[in-house]
Write a protein that holds these residues in place. Structure first.
Motif, PDB file in Angstrom:
ATOM      1  N   THR A  33     -27.546 -72.326 -10.950  1.00  0.00           N
ATOM      2  CA  THR A  33     -27.045 -71.409 -11.982  1.00  0.00           C
ATOM      3  C   THR A  33     -28.053 -71.280 -13.125  1.00  0.00           C
ATOM      4  OG1 THR A  33     -24.740 -71.973 -11.479  1.00  0.00           O
ATOM      5  CG2 THR A  33     -25.170 -70.965 -13.609  1.00  0.00           C
ATOM      6  N   CYS A  34     -28.604 -72.413 -13.563  1.00  0.00           N
ATOM      7  CA  CYS A  34     -29.585 -72.398 -14.652  1.00  0.00           C
ATOM      8  C   CYS A  34     -30.826 -71.590 -14.273  1.00  0.00           C
ATOM      9  CB  CYS A  34     -29.987 -73.829 -15.004  1.00  0.00           C
ATOM     10  SG  CYS A  34     -28.667 -74.805 -15.777  1.00  0.00           S
ATOM     11  N   VAL A  35     -31.350 -71.836 -13.073  1.00  0.00           N
ATOM     12  CA  VAL A  35     -32.561 -71.143 -12.632  1.00  0.00           C
ATOM     13  C   VAL A  35     -32.328 -69.646 -12.535  1.00  0.00           C
ATOM     14  CG1 VAL A  35     -34.104 -70.807 -10.654  1.00  0.00           C
ATOM     15  CG2 VAL A  35     -33.583 -73.116 -11.464  1.00  0.00           C
ATOM     16  N   ARG A  36     -31.221 -69.266 -11.958  1.00  0.00           N
ATOM     17  CA  ARG A  36     -30.963 -67.838 -11.756  1.00  0.00           C
ATOM     18  C   ARG A  36     -30.883 -67.090 -13.084  1.00  0.00           C
ATOM     19  NH1 ARG A  36     -29.078 -64.402  -7.641  1.00  0.00           N
ATOM     20  NH2 ARG A  36     -29.558 -62.335  -8.445  1.00  0.00           N
ATOM     21  N   ARG A  37     -30.418 -67.761 -14.123  1.00  0.00           N
ATOM     22  CA  ARG A  37     -30.331 -67.129 -15.441  1.00  0.00           C
ATOM     23  C   ARG A  37     -31.705 -66.785 -16.002  1.00  0.00           C
ATOM     24  NH1 ARG A  37     -25.766 -71.314 -17.704  1.00  0.00           N
ATOM     25  NH2 ARG A  37     -23.919 -70.231 -16.908  1.00  0.00           N
ATOM     26  N   GLY A  38     -32.746 -67.505 -15.553  1.00  0.00           N
ATOM     27  CA  GLY A  38     -34.075 -67.250 -16.061  1.00  0.00           C
ATOM     28  C   GLY A  38     -34.912 -66.319 -15.206  1.00  0.00           C
ATOM     29  N   VAL A  39     -34.379 -65.879 -14.082  1.00  0.00           N
ATOM     30  CA  VAL A  39     -35.143 -65.097 -13.108  1.00  0.00           C
ATOM     31  C   VAL A  39     -34.918 -63.598 -13.264  1.00  0.00           C
ATOM     32  CG1 VAL A  39     -35.287 -64.545 -10.642  1.00  0.00           C
ATOM     33  CG2 VAL A  39     -35.308 -66.916 -11.382  1.00  0.00           C
ATOM     34  N   LYS A  40     -36.010 -62.849 -13.177  1.00  0.00           N
ATOM     35  CA  LYS A  40     -35.922 -61.391 -13.110  1.00  0.00           C
ATOM     36  C   LYS A  40     -36.376 -60.875 -11.746  1.00  0.00           C
ATOM     37  CE  LYS A  40     -36.659 -60.310 -18.013  1.00  0.00           C
ATOM     38  NZ  LYS A  40     -37.537 -59.591 -18.980  1.00  0.00           N
ATOM     39  N   TYR A  41     -37.403 -61.504 -11.174  1.00  0.00           N
ATOM     40  CA  TYR A  41     -38.021 -60.953  -9.975  1.00  0.00           C
ATOM     41  C   TYR A  41     -38.060 -61.900  -8.774  1.00  0.00           C
ATOM     42  CZ  TYR A  41     -39.862 -57.903 -13.643  1.00  0.00           C
ATOM     43  OH  TYR A  41     -39.986 -57.057 -14.716  1.00  0.00           O
ATOM     44  N   ALA A  42     -38.187 -63.181  -9.004  1.00  0.00           N
ATOM     45  CA  ALA A  42     -38.421 -64.128  -7.911  1.00  0.00           C
ATOM     46  C   ALA A  42     -37.195 -64.296  -7.014  1.00  0.00           C
ATOM     47  CB  ALA A  42     -38.840 -65.485  -8.467  1.00  0.00           C
ATOM     48  N   PHE A  43     -37.462 -64.689  -5.781  1.00  0.00           N
ATOM     49  CA  PHE A  43     -36.439 -64.951  -4.770  1.00  0.00           C
ATOM     50  C   PHE A  43     -36.042 -66.420  -4.884  1.00  0.00           C
ATOM     51  CE2 PHE A  43     -34.969 -65.689  -0.379  1.00  0.00           C
ATOM     52  CZ  PHE A  43     -34.235 -64.541  -0.123  1.00  0.00           C
ATOM     53  N   VAL A  44     -34.762 -66.690  -5.040  1.00  0.00           N
ATOM     54  CA  VAL A  44     -34.280 -68.047  -5.311  1.00  0.00           C
ATOM     55  C   VAL A  44     -33.690 -68.684  -4.052  1.00  0.00           C
ATOM     56  CG1 VAL A  44     -32.681 -69.465  -6.667  1.00  0.00           C
ATOM     57  CG2 VAL A  44     -33.809 -67.489  -7.720  1.00  0.00           C
ATOM     58  N   VAL A  45     -34.229 -69.845  -3.697  1.00  0.00           N
ATOM     59  CA  VAL A  45     -33.745 -70.627  -2.562  1.00  0.00           C
ATOM     60  C   VAL A  45     -33.158 -71.921  -3.099  1.00  0.00           C
ATOM     61  CG1 VAL A  45     -34.355 -71.719  -0.368  1.00  0.00           C
ATOM     62  CG2 VAL A  45     -35.593 -69.674  -1.141  1.00  0.00           C
ATOM     63  N   ALA A  46     -32.007 -72.330  -2.596  1.00  0.00           N
ATOM     64  CA  ALA A  46     -31.370 -73.573  -3.043  1.00  0.00           C
ATOM     65  C   ALA A  46     -31.152 -74.511  -1.861  1.00  0.00           C
ATOM     66  CB  ALA A  46     -30.037 -73.278  -3.731  1.00  0.00           C
ATOM     67  N   ASP A  47     -31.440 -75.776  -2.086  1.00  0.00           N
ATOM     68  CA  ASP A  47     -31.228 -76.785  -1.049  1.00  0.00           C
ATOM     69  C   ASP A  47     -29.746 -77.103  -0.868  1.00  0.00           C
ATOM     70  OD1 ASP A  47     -33.762 -77.380  -0.083  1.00  0.00           O
ATOM     71  OD2 ASP A  47     -34.154 -78.912  -1.597  1.00  0.00           O
ATOM     72  N   LEU A  48     -29.350 -77.199   0.388  1.00  0.00           N
ATOM     73  CA  LEU A  48     -28.060 -77.803   0.706  1.00  0.00           C
ATOM     74  C   LEU A  48     -28.277 -79.311   0.667  1.00  0.00           C
ATOM     75  CD1 LEU A  48     -26.917 -75.539   3.673  1.00  0.00           C
ATOM     76  CD2 LEU A  48     -25.623 -75.920   1.567  1.00  0.00           C
ATOM     77  N   PRO A  49     -27.602 -80.033  -0.228  1.00  0.00           N
ATOM     78  CA  PRO A  49     -27.883 -81.461  -0.363  1.00  0.00           C
ATOM     79  C   PRO A  49     -27.326 -82.288   0.799  1.00  0.00           C
ATOM     80  CG  PRO A  49     -26.070 -80.851  -1.804  1.00  0.00           C
ATOM     81  CD  PRO A  49     -26.593 -79.571  -1.208  1.00  0.00           C
ATOM     82  N   PHE A  50     -27.811 -83.488   0.898  1.00  0.00           N
ATOM     83  CA  PHE A  50     -27.371 -84.420   1.926  1.00  0.00           C
ATOM     84  C   PHE A  50     -25.846 -84.563   1.888  1.00  0.00           C
ATOM     85  CE2 PHE A  50     -26.585 -88.816   3.419  1.00  0.00           C
ATOM     86  CZ  PHE A  50     -27.129 -88.708   4.697  1.00  0.00           C
ATOM     87  N   ASP A  51     -25.243 -84.553   3.069  1.00  0.00           N
ATOM     88  CA  ASP A  51     -23.792 -84.723   3.231  1.00  0.00           C
ATOM     89  C   ASP A  51     -22.988 -83.507   2.765  1.00  0.00           C
ATOM     90  OD1 ASP A  51     -21.579 -86.175   4.139  1.00  0.00           O
ATOM     91  OD2 ASP A  51     -21.165 -87.005   2.148  1.00  0.00           O
ATOM     92  N   SER A  52     -23.631 -82.326   2.713  1.00  0.00           N
ATOM     93  CA  SER A  52     -22.881 -81.122   2.344  1.00  0.00           C
ATOM     94  C   SER A  52     -22.812 -80.127   3.499  1.00  0.00           C
ATOM     95  CB  SER A  52     -23.531 -80.441   1.133  1.00  0.00           C
ATOM     96  OG  SER A  52     -24.769 -79.843   1.487  1.00  0.00           O
ATOM     97  N   TYR A  53     -23.453 -80.455   4.649  1.00  0.00           N
ATOM     98  CA  TYR A  53     -23.466 -79.539   5.791  1.00  0.00           C
ATOM     99  C   TYR A  53     -23.497 -80.266   7.127  1.00  0.00           C
ATOM    100  CZ  TYR A  53     -28.542 -80.471   5.650  1.00  0.00           C
ATOM    101  OH  TYR A  53     -29.781 -81.070   5.625  1.00  0.00           O
ATOM    102  N   HIS A  54     -23.285 -81.559   7.122  1.00  0.00           N
ATOM    103  CA  HIS A  54     -23.486 -82.377   8.308  1.00  0.00           C
ATOM    104  C   HIS A  54     -22.256 -82.518   9.194  1.00  0.00           C
ATOM    105  CE1 HIS A  54     -26.724 -83.398   5.588  1.00  0.00           C
ATOM    106  NE2 HIS A  54     -27.384 -83.945   6.573  1.00  0.00           N
TER     107      HIS A  54
END
Length: 268
Positions: free
Chosen positions: A73-94
């Protein structure tokens, strides 16, 4: 000067197809997101590496989904142009693909354009489930920090024929399942370059040689503010620069020109 446009998945695919290098850095807050955006970074990775550089932890495993949602959320607030990728953390998709969907959907709602998960083979079903439902997925192969213990430490993956064949196989499985991007960490340069040359999707490298579609580094490493020993593939882009912005622009320029990394220097 051409006006910069919003970076999109089709544009990234076009860059890969045309041999135009992609510059990516990790990012964890709005202020740096704005600066990296200004410097021309194409992609920002909200990485679970925040465990190491922000939380002072020894591994990425303790990072929670709530941590990732906050920083995305913090990063996206500062972005105008870049493509944002977020990590799925350990134990959130296993556990199940349904669990993975809930985690990934939450990250998208927080502002991510794409999610990244670690590992091949068993993740293919999850990749297919997410991609078919409209969430772009990047698959992280080679050295996977979330499972560093099972890998026996920080070791290059794919040096021998068996492990190289596994990376090739898992890459193909991920692409067939719908992965829109691959990320190779600590993979021999020749192997990464060979796969990238025929890959239909971009391949981002970190410690995987110059032959990948693009490069990513941990922001704090390339600015030389991470305490202790850094991986040998890292370069200090603040050396000789008078500002962080200049350092980041130097990194972007080096990636674009194909002068970073230097495979022979960094031991690929």
């Amino acid at each position: 000067m051409t006006e910069r446009k919003l970076m999109t998945l089709p544009r990234l695919a076009q860059m890969h197809a045309g041999g135009e290098k992609i510059a990516m850095l990790t990012c964890y807050d709005a202020a740096f997101a704005s600066l990296l955006d200004e410097a021309g970074v194409d992609m920002l990775l909200v990485g679970d590496s925040l465990a190491n550089v922000l939380q002072g932890r020894g591994s990425t495993a303790p990072v929670s989904l709530d941590d990732m949602l906050y920083h995305t959320t913090c990063v996206r607030r500062g972005v105008k142009y870049a493509f944002v990728v977020a990590d799925l953390p350990f134990d959130s998709y296993h556990v199940s693909k349904e669990e993975a969907w809930k985690s990934a959907a939450a990250l998208v709602k927080a502002g991510a354009h794409m999610v990244k998960l670690e590992g091949g083979g068993w993740t293919a079903e999850t990749v297919r489930f997410l991609s078919e439902r409209g969430i772009p997925v990047c698959v992280h192969l080679g050295f996977t920090p979330q499972t560093v213990t099972s890998l026996g430490g920080f070791k290059v993956q794919g040096r021998d024929e068996v492990s190289a064949a596994r990376i090739r196989r898992e890459s193909q499985q991920a692409i067939e399942a719908g992965a829109a991007m691959l990320l190779y960490e600590m993979v021999p340069a020749a192997l990464a370059a060979d796969i990238t040359a025929t890959s239909p999707v971009p391949v981002i490298g970190i410690g995987a040689g110059v032959g990948c579609s693009g490069q990513v580094l941990v922001l704090h490493d390339m600015l030389n503010i991470t305490p202790g020993r850094k991986p040998r593939f890292v370069k200090d882009f603040m050396a000789g620069k008078d500002s962080v912005l200049a350092g980041v622009k130097g990194y972007v320029d080096a990636v674009r020109a194909g002068s970073f990394p230097v495979d022979a220097v960094h031991g690929f």
